[in-house]
Design a protein around this motif. Sequence first.
Motif, PDB file in Angstrom:
ATOM      1  N   ARG A 255      -6.352 -20.807 -35.551  1.00 46.78           N
ATOM      2  CA  ARG A 255      -6.743 -19.770 -36.509  1.00 46.78           C
ATOM      3  C   ARG A 255      -5.487 -19.385 -37.544  1.00 46.78           C
ATOM      4  N   GLN A 256      -5.989 -18.999 -38.619  1.00 48.15           N
ATOM      5  CA  GLN A 256      -4.961 -18.364 -39.532  1.00 48.15           C
ATOM      6  C   GLN A 256      -5.293 -17.221 -40.197  1.00 48.15           C
ATOM      7  N   LEU A 257      -4.338 -16.344 -40.324  1.00 50.14           N
ATOM      8  CA  LEU A 257      -4.447 -14.984 -40.784  1.00 50.14           C
ATOM      9  C   LEU A 257      -3.653 -15.008 -42.177  1.00 50.14           C
TER      10      LEU A 257
ATOM     11  N   GLN B 246       0.685   0.144 -41.603  1.00 44.83           N
ATOM     12  CA  GLN B 246      -0.687   0.408 -42.049  1.00 44.83           C
ATOM     13  C   GLN B 246      -1.570  -0.409 -41.359  1.00 44.83           C
ATOM     14  N   GLU B 247      -2.833   0.291 -41.188  1.00 45.03           N
ATOM     15  CA  GLU B 247      -3.980  -0.366 -40.837  1.00 45.03           C
ATOM     16  C   GLU B 247      -4.440  -1.578 -41.958  1.00 45.03           C
ATOM     17  N   MET B 248      -5.045  -2.502 -41.627  1.00 43.84           N
ATOM     18  CA  MET B 248      -5.480  -3.570 -42.275  1.00 43.84           C
ATOM     19  C   MET B 248      -6.966  -3.628 -42.264  1.00 43.84           C
ATOM     20  N   ALA B 249      -7.793  -3.923 -43.352  1.00 44.58           N
ATOM     21  CA  ALA B 249      -9.028  -4.214 -43.350  1.00 44.58           C
ATOM     22  C   ALA B 249      -9.300  -5.609 -42.965  1.00 44.58           C
ATOM     23  N   TYR B 250      -9.717  -5.675 -41.836  1.00 41.64           N
ATOM     24  CA  TYR B 250      -9.883  -6.935 -41.483  1.00 41.64           C
ATOM     25  C   TYR B 250     -11.253  -7.888 -41.628  1.00 41.64           C
ATOM     26  N   TYR B 251     -11.074  -9.028 -42.378  1.00 38.19           N
ATOM     27  CA  TYR B 251     -12.262  -9.919 -42.773  1.00 38.19           C
ATOM     28  C   TYR B 251     -12.110 -11.268 -41.930  1.00 38.19           C
ATOM     29  N   ARG B 252     -13.260 -11.760 -41.518  1.00 38.70           N
ATOM     30  CA  ARG B 252     -13.268 -13.057 -41.067  1.00 38.70           C
ATOM     31  C   ARG B 252     -14.198 -13.942 -41.746  1.00 38.70           C
ATOM     32  N   ILE B 253     -13.698 -15.024 -41.865  1.00 36.31           N
ATOM     33  CA  ILE B 253     -14.314 -16.419 -42.500  1.00 36.31           C
ATOM     34  C   ILE B 253     -15.327 -16.932 -41.596  1.00 36.31           C
ATOM     35  N   PRO B 254     -16.788 -16.889 -41.727  1.00 42.90           N
ATOM     36  CA  PRO B 254     -17.557 -17.439 -40.827  1.00 42.90           C
ATOM     37  C   PRO B 254     -17.294 -18.897 -40.600  1.00 42.90           C
ATOM     38  N   GLU B 255     -17.719 -19.444 -39.460  1.00 46.92           N
ATOM     39  CA  GLU B 255     -17.820 -20.946 -39.320  1.00 46.92           C
ATOM     40  C   GLU B 255     -19.180 -21.300 -39.991  1.00 46.92           C
TER      41      GLU B 255
ATOM     42  N   ARG C  62     -16.354 -11.933 -44.251  1.00 41.74           N
ATOM     43  CA  ARG C  62     -17.071 -10.830 -43.790  1.00 41.74           C
ATOM     44  C   ARG C  62     -16.298  -9.697 -43.281  1.00 41.74           C
ATOM     45  N   PHE C  63     -16.333  -8.511 -43.899  1.00 37.40           N
ATOM     46  CA  PHE C  63     -15.636  -7.292 -43.153  1.00 37.40           C
ATOM     47  C   PHE C  63     -16.011  -7.050 -41.779  1.00 37.40           C
ATOM     48  N   GLU C  64     -14.943  -6.946 -40.772  1.00 38.51           N
ATOM     49  CA  GLU C  64     -15.395  -6.657 -39.579  1.00 38.51           C
ATOM     50  C   GLU C  64     -14.725  -5.208 -39.099  1.00 38.51           C
ATOM     51  N   ALA C  65     -13.565  -4.672 -39.511  1.00 41.26           N
ATOM     52  CA  ALA C  65     -12.983  -3.320 -38.913  1.00 41.26           C
ATOM     53  C   ALA C  65     -11.717  -3.038 -39.425  1.00 41.26           C
ATOM     54  N   PHE C  66     -11.279  -1.912 -39.591  1.00 43.58           N
ATOM     55  CA  PHE C  66      -9.915  -1.658 -39.773  1.00 43.58           C
ATOM     56  C   PHE C  66      -9.133  -1.650 -38.614  1.00 43.58           C
TER      57      PHE C  66
ATOM     58  N   PRO D 100      -4.189  -2.576 -47.939  1.00 35.19           N
ATOM     59  CA  PRO D 100      -3.986  -3.866 -47.235  1.00 35.19           C
ATOM     60  C   PRO D 100      -5.241  -4.515 -46.550  1.00 35.19           C
ATOM     61  N   GLU D 101      -5.110  -5.880 -46.449  1.00 35.53           N
ATOM     62  CA  GLU D 101      -6.279  -6.623 -46.052  1.00 35.53           C
ATOM     63  C   GLU D 101      -5.896  -7.956 -45.151  1.00 35.53           C
ATOM     64  N   ALA D 102      -6.578  -8.357 -44.404  1.00 33.72           N
ATOM     65  CA  ALA D 102      -6.113  -9.487 -43.473  1.00 33.72           C
ATOM     66  C   ALA D 102      -7.610 -10.514 -43.527  1.00 33.72           C
ATOM     67  N   ILE D 103      -7.282 -11.599 -43.685  1.00 38.81           N
ATOM     68  CA  ILE D 103      -8.621 -12.441 -43.754  1.00 38.81           C
ATOM     69  C   ILE D 103      -8.112 -13.482 -42.743  1.00 38.81           C
ATOM     70  N   GLU D 104      -9.213 -13.864 -41.569  1.00 36.92           N
ATOM     71  CA  GLU D 104      -8.824 -14.849 -40.536  1.00 36.92           C
ATOM     72  C   GLU D 104      -9.891 -15.964 -40.659  1.00 36.92           C
ATOM     73  N   GLY D 105      -9.415 -17.055 -40.684  1.00 33.63           N
ATOM     74  CA  GLY D 105     -10.282 -18.464 -40.767  1.00 33.63           C
ATOM     75  C   GLY D 105      -9.620 -19.460 -39.968  1.00 33.63           C
TER      76      GLY D 105
END
Length: 268
Positions: free
Chosen positions: A234-236, A173-182, A220-224, A245-250
């Motif tokens: 970095r950590q996912l 499945q695709e994931m809703a990809y979020y990124r934690i801002p610096e 912040r949401f970036e893309a699917f 399904p969601e993924a958060i990167e920081g």
Amino acid sequence: MYPDEGVACMVNRCVYFLLLPVMMLPLVLLGDEAEEDEGCTPVAEVDYTEGEVRIVEEDSPFPKQIEDLPKELCIGMQVQTSEDAKAVVRSERNAISLSGSSTLKIEEGEALEIAEGVALFVVEDHEGDRHEVKTAKTVIGIRGTDFIASSQQDRDDVALFDGEVRVARQDGQEMAYYRIPEPGEMTFEEYREYRQRAFEDFVESFEQDFQDYKDQFNARFEAFVDGVDLEPGRQLTVGETEEKPEAIEGKVDENLEELGRELREMLK
């Protein structure tokens, strides 16, 4: 005994001795097959343990305490550590440090799976060759690299220290990809909240419920996406919110970074 009876007896004995090798043949074949079934081809070994570490063989529900080291591992076996235990597993390409309350599965084609818990992987680089590490939710494509994989009740984490990994969902499945801002990308209000959180007593973040973890950051949401290529440092974190399904990167969490240093020391 009558003469005819004697002849019949001799005939019966001859038939018995003639048939005996044929009767024994299935037993010999079964014996050879049993010997083959008892053995397996080792693909890895446990060469260091602290505390209670057990092996679960394929198709067996009963864990066995490791008594002697090194302990050879075959495809289908599992290595289980108790709460305060640790273990080191090595194969041709991998050196793996298992933390407490963790289970590592040995799979086909040099694939490994963290069924639960936390493990550090240091993988030798093979040019042009990539193999996999799995967690409950993710499949991690790796070359030469140094990373932690963590599988908890409702979330998985991958923290990359060096090298290259691509993280995707096992179910495709695709994931809703979020990124934690610096900090430099945050508004003043976001940065103030960020600094406030830094001084609060949170549960170790990689053991938090996924929703709690998500709420802790202004991700912040970036893309699917169907996969994420992580960079070192970095950590996912992968989980689900309302069955999506969601993924958060920081940045790599400080707790995981410290755990990584501890587990890396075991490989020296």
